[in-house]
Design a protein around this motif. Structure first.
Motif, mmCIF file in Angstrom:
data_model
loop_
_atom_site.group_PDB
_atom_site.id
_atom_site.type_symbol
_atom_site.label_atom_id
_atom_site.label_comp_id
_atom_site.label_asym_id
_atom_site.label_seq_id
_atom_site.Cartn_x
_atom_site.Cartn_y
_atom_site.Cartn_z
ATOM 1 N N CYS A 163 0.778 -1.302 0.073
ATOM 2 C CA CYS A 163 -0.010 0.133 0.077
ATOM 3 C C CYS A 163 0.935 1.410 -0.006
ATOM 4 O O CYS A 163 0.471 2.471 -0.252
ATOM 5 N N GLY A 164 2.194 0.913 0.264
ATOM 6 C CA GLY A 164 3.020 2.273 0.291
ATOM 7 C C GLY A 164 2.950 2.905 1.628
ATOM 8 O O GLY A 164 3.185 4.200 1.700
ATOM 9 N N ALA A 165 2.468 2.514 2.797
ATOM 10 C CA ALA A 165 2.475 3.000 3.843
ATOM 11 C C ALA A 165 3.853 3.044 4.781
ATOM 12 O O ALA A 165 3.671 3.262 5.834
ATOM 13 N N GLN A 166 4.775 2.511 4.099
ATOM 14 C CA GLN A 166 5.873 2.543 5.098
ATOM 15 C C GLN A 166 6.433 3.369 5.781
ATOM 16 O O GLN A 166 7.009 3.453 7.153
ATOM 17 N N ASN A 167 6.657 4.593 5.240
ATOM 18 C CA ASN A 167 6.937 5.866 5.888
ATOM 19 C C ASN A 167 6.099 6.069 7.055
ATOM 20 O O ASN A 167 6.615 6.528 8.283
ATOM 21 N N ARG A 168 4.761 5.945 6.956
ATOM 22 C CA ARG A 168 3.916 6.260 8.237
ATOM 23 C C ARG A 168 4.131 5.134 9.237
ATOM 24 O O ARG A 168 4.053 5.514 10.204
ATOM 25 N N ILE A 169 4.110 3.880 8.791
ATOM 26 C CA ILE A 169 4.628 2.780 9.564
ATOM 27 C C ILE A 169 5.730 3.107 10.512
ATOM 28 O O ILE A 169 5.890 2.949 11.689
ATOM 29 N N VAL A 170 6.760 3.650 9.981
ATOM 30 C CA VAL A 170 8.201 3.958 10.715
ATOM 31 C C VAL A 170 7.698 5.275 11.783
ATOM 32 O O VAL A 170 8.176 4.803 12.661
ATOM 33 N N ARG A 171 7.038 5.792 11.213
ATOM 34 C CA ARG A 171 6.652 7.242 12.099
ATOM 35 C C ARG A 171 5.813 6.672 13.227
ATOM 36 O O ARG A 171 6.171 7.141 14.308
ATOM 37 N N ALA A 172 5.075 5.716 12.957
ATOM 38 C CA ALA A 172 4.295 5.106 14.025
ATOM 39 C C ALA A 172 4.966 4.301 15.028
ATOM 40 O O ALA A 172 4.808 4.439 16.417
ATOM 41 N N VAL A 173 5.828 3.765 14.741
ATOM 42 C CA VAL A 173 6.733 2.877 15.377
ATOM 43 C C VAL A 173 7.531 3.754 16.560
ATOM 44 O O VAL A 173 7.605 3.596 17.680
ATOM 45 N N LEU A 174 7.942 4.701 16.031
ATOM 46 C CA LEU A 174 8.954 5.771 16.556
ATOM 47 C C LEU A 174 8.092 6.393 17.584
ATOM 48 O O LEU A 174 8.493 6.894 18.827
ATOM 49 N N ARG A 175 6.858 6.896 16.998
ATOM 50 C CA ARG A 175 5.713 7.534 18.047
ATOM 51 C C ARG A 175 5.498 6.658 19.367
ATOM 52 O O ARG A 175 5.521 7.142 20.245
#
Length: 157
Positions: A138-150
Motif C-alpha cells: 500500500c505504500g504506507a512504509q513511512n507512516r509505519i516507521v513514524r508510528a513505531v517511533l511515536r
C-alpha cells in the motif's frame, strides 16, 4: 490421521491443540484456535504477514511446524492490546494513519513490539531494519516507521 497434542501459552493463556502431521503454526492458530490476526501471505516466510512473537521474538509462522510452539509463549496481534487497553503501537498506528488495507499490519505490529521490547528507544534505521522482512504494497512504509517511533516516544514518557 491423528497428530501430536501440543500445549503452549497463547496470548497469555494456556492452550492445547492437536497438530496434525505437517501442520504449520499458522494453520494451528487460524484453524483450531480460531485466530484471524496472523495472515497467510506467501507461505515461504518472505512477506511478513504471518509474523507472531515466540518467547518475545518475532518469527514468521507460515512454514514453521506447529510443534515448535510446544511449551513456549506465542503472541499474536490479538494478544497485543484491545479497544479498552490498546498497546502504544496500536494507538500510534491509528494516530499516524499507518495502515491502509491492513493485511500486513498484524505481522508488522508483532515485529515492532519485539523491537520495542528489545530496544525501547530505536532510531529510524533500527525501525527500518526490524521491519525489513515485511512487504506492504500500500505504500504506507513511512507512516509505519513514524508510528513505531511515536510508540517508542509514548512508552518512554
Amino acid at each position: 490421521m491423528t497428530g501430536a497434542r501440543i500445549g503452549f501459552i497463547l496470548n497469555g493463556q494456556p492452550v492445547q491443540v492437536e497438530a496434525l502431521p505437517g501442520m504449520t503454526l499458522l494453520e494451528a492458530l487460524r484453524g483450531p484456535l480460531g485466530l484471524s490476526g496472523p495472515r497467510f501471505g506467501c507461505g515461504e516466510e518472505a512477506c511478513g504477514a504471518c509474523h507472531v512473537r515466540i518467547d518475545g521474538e518475532a518469527h514468521p509462522c507460515c512454514a514453521l511446524p506447529a510443534e515448535v510452539a510446544a511449551g513456549r509463549a506465542v503472541q499474536t496481534v490479538e494478544g497485543l492490546g484491545d479497544a479498552a487497553h490498546p498497546h502504544p503501537l496500536q494507538r500510534a498506528f491509528a494516530a499516524e494513519q499507518a495502515g491502509q488495507c491492513g493485511y500486513c499490519l498484524s505481522g508488522i505490529l508483532m515485529s515492532a513490539a519485539a523491537l520495542l521490547e528489545a530496544n525501547p528507544a530505536p532510531d529510524e534505521a533500527a525501525v527500518r531494519g526490524a521491519l525489513e522482512p515485511h512487504l506492504c504494497r500500500c505504500g504506507a512504509q513511512n507512516r509505519i516507521v513514524r508510528a513505531v517511533l511515536r510508540a517508542a516516544q509514548e512508552r518512554a514518557a
